[in-house]
Motif scaffolding. Structure first.
Motif, mmCIF file in Angstrom:
data_model
loop_
_atom_site.group_PDB
_atom_site.id
_atom_site.type_symbol
_atom_site.label_atom_id
_atom_site.label_comp_id
_atom_site.label_asym_id
_atom_site.label_seq_id
_atom_site.Cartn_x
_atom_site.Cartn_y
_atom_site.Cartn_z
ATOM 1 N N TYR A 21 28.309 40.943 40.243
ATOM 2 C CA TYR A 21 28.705 41.479 41.553
ATOM 3 C C TYR A 21 30.091 42.134 41.477
ATOM 4 C CZ TYR A 21 30.373 41.204 46.423
ATOM 5 O OH TYR A 21 30.918 41.476 47.640
ATOM 6 N N ARG A 36 42.593 48.665 44.467
ATOM 7 C CA ARG A 36 42.089 49.535 45.545
ATOM 8 C C ARG A 36 43.247 50.275 46.219
ATOM 9 N NH1 ARG A 36 39.145 44.993 48.018
ATOM 10 N NH2 ARG A 36 36.974 45.048 47.342
ATOM 11 N N ASP A 63 36.137 39.862 50.568
ATOM 12 C CA ASP A 63 35.943 39.574 49.136
ATOM 13 C C ASP A 63 35.813 38.070 48.909
ATOM 14 O OD1 ASP A 63 35.995 42.179 48.201
ATOM 15 O OD2 ASP A 63 38.159 42.178 47.815
ATOM 16 N N LYS A 108 32.506 50.861 40.610
ATOM 17 C CA LYS A 108 32.605 51.845 41.695
ATOM 18 C C LYS A 108 34.033 52.356 41.851
ATOM 19 C CE LYS A 108 28.703 50.629 44.559
ATOM 20 N NZ LYS A 108 28.366 49.480 45.407
ATOM 21 N N GLN A 168 30.137 45.369 39.436
ATOM 22 C CA GLN A 168 29.655 46.522 40.215
ATOM 23 C C GLN A 168 30.775 47.107 41.069
ATOM 24 O OE1 GLN A 168 26.977 48.162 39.593
ATOM 25 N NE2 GLN A 168 26.524 46.521 38.114
ATOM 26 N N ILE A 169 31.543 46.232 41.720
ATOM 27 C CA ILE A 169 32.652 46.713 42.561
ATOM 28 C C ILE A 169 33.685 47.431 41.690
ATOM 29 C CG2 ILE A 169 34.551 46.010 44.082
ATOM 30 C CD1 ILE A 169 32.868 43.630 44.952
ATOM 31 N N ARG A 189 39.719 43.280 53.981
ATOM 32 C CA ARG A 189 39.024 43.389 52.688
ATOM 33 C C ARG A 189 39.186 42.108 51.860
ATOM 34 N NH1 ARG A 189 40.568 49.506 51.135
ATOM 35 N NH2 ARG A 189 42.530 48.467 50.607
#
Ligand SMILES: [Zn+2]
Length: 415
Positions: A44, A107, A14, A51, A47-48, A10
């Motif tokens: 961008y 995360r 990214d 979410k 948005q992540i 990840r």
């Protein structure tokens, strides 16, 4: 929670994805604040973050914050911050690594259902490199009240447009800048993961640098004025030559640093101008810069005093006049001992080869250190190169830094 860690896959995705927002894809990575690429990369990222359920705030200067609430919303936040803007033809790791680390850490906290007491706040500081208005760390300075609305109105970019007007044109609300100044009580601590941008870690085969302090700067422009005359017709004993004196002063600087500074002190003459700058005339004047840096403010003061005294002496001996102007000043900053010790403890437990070190470059963390406890973690830069397309840090090193950062946040939460 023993095996909880960040995902290399990840992190890699990214960094690769963020680096696609680039105004010079033919050469390195260029992303100045307030350009289309900067706007798009932030959209961008927002948005992540949305979410992931983070609460987003964009302030008047364009700093973006994404906040994950903890069990106790009234507790101060643990802040992770860095920047996404670059220099012209820069690399894709400077700043970006710190943002990606914060994102990945959030995360991991979410997917492992870690119930932190404190909120975690990811901050993308605007205009860290100062590429537009010549003021580095402008975003974090505005955030801490060190850059005010009146400064924003005064500062201009290369096209003569004011900072205020650029922000307005970008749909931001510069009039709210002073209102957006952070309440220091709302932040528990701030951490920044960053590439080292030098060779100390790599040369010593170390994976982590625990940063103790960030160097300040005292920079001067020194002008020596003599008498311009014919290079052939003027005997050596009848000259008033500022170039000879400049050479004497410049070559003495390493010794001045050694005598008056510490082992951490550095000084650089990076620019020199000569008038009229022709081969067959003794110059009228020579102007050069001296850039002095150290974490220790007294050492910087001692070196600058000694440089000034030497300029005075050499000018007098050569019948020259001189002028010394200050061109940049910022203080050296010592980071929080409490947080630095905590990071060191984490690194030791993970058996990671590390050292305590200072940062020669300025970072947002140094600005935030004026309002809260700050810690900084460095990871190696290949060949020490940064601000160039060749800038590189292996993903394994980045992941290791992210894991240290994650563990540090979990421990700060318990303080
Ligand atoms: Zn940076």
């Amino acid at each position: 929670m023993e095996n909880m860690g960040t995902s290399l896959e990840r992190i890699k995705n990214d960094i690769e994805n963020l680096s696609k927002f680039n105004s010079t894809p033919e050469k390195g990575c260029t992303r100045f604040s307030y350009t289309r690429e900067d706007q798009e990369v932030k959209e961008y990222l927002i948005q992540i973050m949305k979410k992931l359920g983070l609460k987003i705030i964009v302030d008047g200067i364009g700093n973006v914050s994404g906040r994950l609430e903890g069990k106790e919303p009234n507790l101060p936040a643990i802040m992770i911050g860095s920047h996404l803007d670059t220099v012209l033809y820069g690399g894709k790791y400077d700043g970006v690594v710190g943002i990606v680390a914060g994102l990945e850490l959030i995360r991991v906290i979410i997917e492992n259902d870690v119930a932190l007491n404190h909120p975690v706040q990811l901050m993308v500081f605007a205009e860290e490199e100062g590429s537009n208005f010549g003021v580095p760390t402008a975003g974090s300075k505005a955030f801490t009240g060190q850059l005010k609305l009146e400064d924003i109105k005064r500062l201009k970019n290369a096209r003569g447009e004011s900072y205020y007007d650029v922000l307005k044109r970008k749909g931001l609300d510069p009039d709210s800048i002073d209102k957006g100044i952070v309440n220091p009580k709302s932040i528990k601590a701030m951490l920044e993961l960053h590439i080292e941008q030098s060779v100390l870690l790599e040369r010593n085969q170390l994976s982590i640098g625990v940063v103790k302090g960030v160097a300040g700067i005292k920079a001067y422009s020194i002008e020596l004025v003599g008498l311009s005359n014919h290079a052939g017709a003027t005997p050596m004993n009848l000259r008033t030559d500022p170039m000879v004196a400049a050479g004497q002063i410049i070559s003495a600087i390493p010794a001045i640093v050694k005598e008056n500074g510490l082992s951490s002190s550095v000084a650089t003459v990076g620019r020199i101008e000569c008038v009229p700058n022709i081969f067959n005339a003794i110059p009228h004047s020579v102007k050069f810069t001296v850039d002095i840096r150290d974490v220790d403010n007294r050492a910087m003061d001692n070196i600058s005093q000694a440089v000034k005294a030497y300029v005075n002496k050499v000018s007098a001996n050569n019948n020259l006049t001189f002028k010394i102007e200050k061109i940049a000043v910022s203080s050296g900053v010592l980071l929080s001992e409490k947080i630095t010790d905590l990071i060191e403890e984490v690194v030791k437990e993970k058996n990671i080869p590390y050292c305590r070190m200072n940062s020669g470059a300025v970072h947002d963390a140094a600005i935030i250190a004026s309002i809260t406890d700050v810690g900084m973690i460095f990871i190696p830069s290949k060949d020490g190169r940064s601000h160039v397309p060749e800038e590189y840090t292996p993903y394994e090193n980045i992941k290791e830094g992210c894991d240290v950062l994650l563990e540090a946040v979990l421990r700060i939460d318990k303080l």
